[in-house]
Design a protein around this motif. Structure first.
Motif, short mmCIF file in Angstrom:
data_model
loop_
_atom_site.label_atom_id
_atom_site.label_comp_id
_atom_site.label_asym_id
_atom_site.label_seq_id
_atom_site.Cartn_x
_atom_site.Cartn_y
_atom_site.Cartn_z
N THR A 165 0.83 -1.20 0.00
CA THR A 165 0.00 0.00 0.00
C THR A 165 0.86 1.25 0.00
OG1 THR A 165 -0.12 -0.01 2.43
CG2 THR A 165 -1.86 -1.17 1.22
N MET A 166 0.26 2.33 -0.46
CA MET A 166 0.96 3.62 -0.49
C MET A 166 -0.04 4.73 -0.26
SD MET A 166 1.73 3.69 -4.61
CE MET A 166 2.56 2.11 -4.52
N ALA A 167 0.48 5.89 0.10
CA ALA A 167 -0.34 7.06 0.36
C ALA A 167 0.17 8.22 -0.48
CB ALA A 167 -0.30 7.43 1.84
N ARG A 168 -0.78 8.98 -1.04
CA ARG A 168 -0.41 10.14 -1.86
C ARG A 168 -1.16 11.36 -1.36
NH1 ARG A 168 -3.25 11.69 -6.99
NH2 ARG A 168 -4.01 13.10 -5.37
N PRO A 169 -0.48 12.49 -1.19
CA PRO A 169 -1.15 13.68 -0.63
C PRO A 169 -2.39 14.08 -1.43
CG PRO A 169 1.22 14.03 -0.78
CD PRO A 169 0.94 12.77 -1.53
N PHE A 170 -3.38 14.60 -0.72
CA PHE A 170 -4.54 15.18 -1.41
C PHE A 170 -4.06 16.23 -2.40
CE2 PHE A 170 -7.46 14.41 2.51
CZ PHE A 170 -7.69 13.11 2.09
N PRO A 191 -0.50 9.96 7.35
CA PRO A 191 0.68 9.13 7.64
C PRO A 191 1.45 9.54 8.88
CG PRO A 191 0.60 9.79 5.32
CD PRO A 191 -0.43 10.60 6.04
N GLU A 192 1.28 10.80 9.29
CA GLU A 192 1.96 11.26 10.50
C GLU A 192 1.26 10.77 11.76
OE1 GLU A 192 4.82 12.92 10.50
OE2 GLU A 192 4.85 12.78 8.31
N ARG A 193 -0.02 10.43 11.64
CA ARG A 193 -0.80 9.96 12.79
C ARG A 193 -1.65 8.76 12.36
NH1 ARG A 193 -4.11 15.19 14.16
NH2 ARG A 193 -4.81 13.96 15.96
N PRO A 194 -1.00 7.69 11.89
CA PRO A 194 -1.76 6.59 11.29
C PRO A 194 -2.65 5.82 12.25
CG PRO A 194 0.54 5.98 11.60
CD PRO A 194 0.43 7.44 11.91
N PHE A 195 -2.37 5.91 13.55
CA PHE A 195 -3.14 5.13 14.51
C PHE A 195 -4.14 5.97 15.30
CE2 PHE A 195 1.15 3.15 14.21
CZ PHE A 195 0.76 2.09 13.39
N ASP A 196 -4.29 7.23 14.91
CA ASP A 196 -5.23 8.14 15.57
C ASP A 196 -6.53 8.14 14.77
OD1 ASP A 196 -6.67 10.13 16.75
OD2 ASP A 196 -5.09 11.65 16.65
N LEU A 197 -7.58 7.52 15.30
CA LEU A 197 -8.85 7.43 14.58
C LEU A 197 -9.51 8.79 14.40
CD1 LEU A 197 -10.42 4.23 16.18
CD2 LEU A 197 -9.23 4.43 14.00
N ASN A 198 -9.12 9.76 15.20
CA ASN A 198 -9.72 11.09 15.12
C ASN A 198 -8.93 12.02 14.20
OD1 ASN A 198 -11.85 10.52 16.99
ND2 ASN A 198 -10.36 10.71 18.65
N ALA A 199 -7.82 11.54 13.67
CA ALA A 199 -7.00 12.38 12.79
C ALA A 199 -7.67 12.50 11.42
CB ALA A 199 -5.61 11.78 12.64
N ALA A 200 -7.80 13.73 10.94
CA ALA A 200 -8.38 13.94 9.61
C ALA A 200 -7.40 13.44 8.55
CB ALA A 200 -8.68 15.42 9.39
N PRO A 201 -7.89 12.67 7.56
CA PRO A 201 -7.00 12.17 6.50
C PRO A 201 -6.34 13.32 5.74
CG PRO A 201 -9.11 11.03 6.45
CD PRO A 201 -9.28 12.18 7.38
N THR A 202 -5.11 13.11 5.35
CA THR A 202 -4.39 14.08 4.54
C THR A 202 -3.89 13.46 3.23
OG1 THR A 202 -2.30 13.50 5.63
CG2 THR A 202 -3.57 15.32 6.58
N HIS A 203 -3.97 12.14 3.13
CA HIS A 203 -3.48 11.42 1.97
C HIS A 203 -4.52 10.40 1.49
CE1 HIS A 203 0.27 13.09 3.42
NE2 HIS A 203 0.99 12.47 2.48
N TRP A 204 -4.55 10.18 0.18
CA TRP A 204 -5.35 9.11 -0.40
C TRP A 204 -4.60 7.80 -0.24
CZ3 TRP A 204 -10.03 10.70 -1.17
CH2 TRP A 204 -10.30 11.94 -1.75
#
Length: 346
Positions: free
Chosen positions: A182-187, A216-229
């Motif tokens: 898997t990978m993440a790409r910024p919005f 990706p900076e807070r991958p385990f925080d369920l309340n963190a707003a997504p920043t990457h697809w």
């Protein structure tokens, strides 16, 4: 102005916005990956399963026959449930839909311009736009239509829950094992980053599947707003889907339902083979055979599709969806095409 995919504002909303799905080189958007995995896992899979949670739960209402009785309207039930009927299907919306079934001349006679600048609609539709139908009385036909809509929607939600938990579990197992890269790409754009398998050391992938993103900076925080697809490497996805279809996945790649479902559901799943999560294929076969048998019964000669559907949904409650009945009906009329001829309203 150039259109760009925007971050979703609500969970599961991105699955409805198919024209706004982002892309990344050599990778597949997580929503597409979920569709492919779901299709490989379930015979009766529908890509719409990922959109069903967006509708929200419909409130329970009793069937129309319990409210509109032979002795008249049961006022206590009517007053109690009428607000819920209006929530499911407002009076103006029902009347507008009824006109859609009317002859063209009657439809055109009811179409009026919108003085407020909206699209032309029927008189009933215009009254609904203005909120003028809020206190209109509810007829038995309207109540029955709302009951059916609520029942079908509840069945769709049930189907979504049955499908989405195991699909999310399969994605989680694949990502944790490294079988799915898997990978993440910024919005809005930027270089994609590889996500290590440790990023998926979580209890459930449902939140990530709902948003198709993470921070990706807070991958385990369920309340963190997504920043990457979120994306899945195409090559690893192809191999993973092939493994599901061929039944060749290693045991450690099978879903772990206890981490995703409540205890009661998990205990129930322990009685099944989670490597092949129960589908409704068996019910489809039963309903198809039942329909063919009923077609040969002279007592059902004048029955139409909706009557068979109502009876089937009662008989196979919890195992048959409205979409499933449509599939079974299509299979059955192959052997009895006269049931689908014009004039019989299949």
């Amino acid at each position: 102005m150039t259109f760009m995919p925007s971050p979703p504002s609500e969970p599961w909303a991105i699955h409805v916005m198919t024209n706004a799905w982002p892309a990344a080189r050599g990778a597949v958007f997580l929503a597409v990956a979920a569709q492919r995995i779901g299709s490989a896992m379930f015979i009766e899979w529908s890509d719409a399963a990922l959109t069903w949670p967006t509708g929200g739960d419909h409130p329970f209402i009793p069937e129309a026959e319990h409210v509109f009785t032979a002795k008249g309207i049961d006022q206590r039930l009517y007053d109690l449930y009428a607000p819920m009927v209006r929530k499911i299907m407002p009076v103006g919306v029902f009347q507008h839909r009824e006109l859609l079934k009317a002859p063209m001349a009657e439809w055109l006679a009811n179409v009026v311009p919108d003085p407020d600048g909206g699209e032309p609609t029927t008189r009933a539709g215009l009254r609904h736009r203005r909120g003028e139908d809020a206190d209109d009385p509810i007829t038995e036909r309207h109540w029955n239509s709302a009951w059916w809509q609520g029942t079908i929607h509840a069945d769709e939600l049930d189907g979504a829950r049955r499908y989405l938990f195991p699909v999310a579990a399969m994605i989680l197992a694949g990502a944790q094992s490294g079988a799915l890269n898997t990978m993440a790409r910024p919005f809005y754009g930027g270089a994609a980053i590889q996500l290590p398998a440790d990023t998926w050391e979580i209890d459930s992938a449902m939140v990530r599947l709902a948003w198709c993103g993470l921070d990706p900076e807070r991958p385990f925080d369920l309340n963190a707003a997504p920043t990457h697809w979120l994306f899945v490497e195409r090559e690893s996805l192809d191999a993973f889907v092939a493994g599901i279809e061929q039944g060749s996945l290693l045991p450690e790649l099978q879903p772990r339902p206890r981490a995703l479902l409540d205890v009661a559901e998990a205990q129930q799943l322990e009685k099944t083979n989670v490597a092949h999560f129960p589908s409704k294929a068996a019910a489809l076969g039963e309903v198809t055979a039942w329909l063919i048998e009923r077609f040969d019964d002279q007592a059902t000669e004048r029955m139409v599709k909706d009557q068979f559907k109502e009876e089937a949904l009662q008989r196979w409650r919890g195992r048959l969806s409205a979409r499933g009945f449509a599939t079974a009906w299509g299979n059955a009329v192959v052997s009895r095409p006269d049931r689908a001829k014009p004039g019989r309203r299949p």
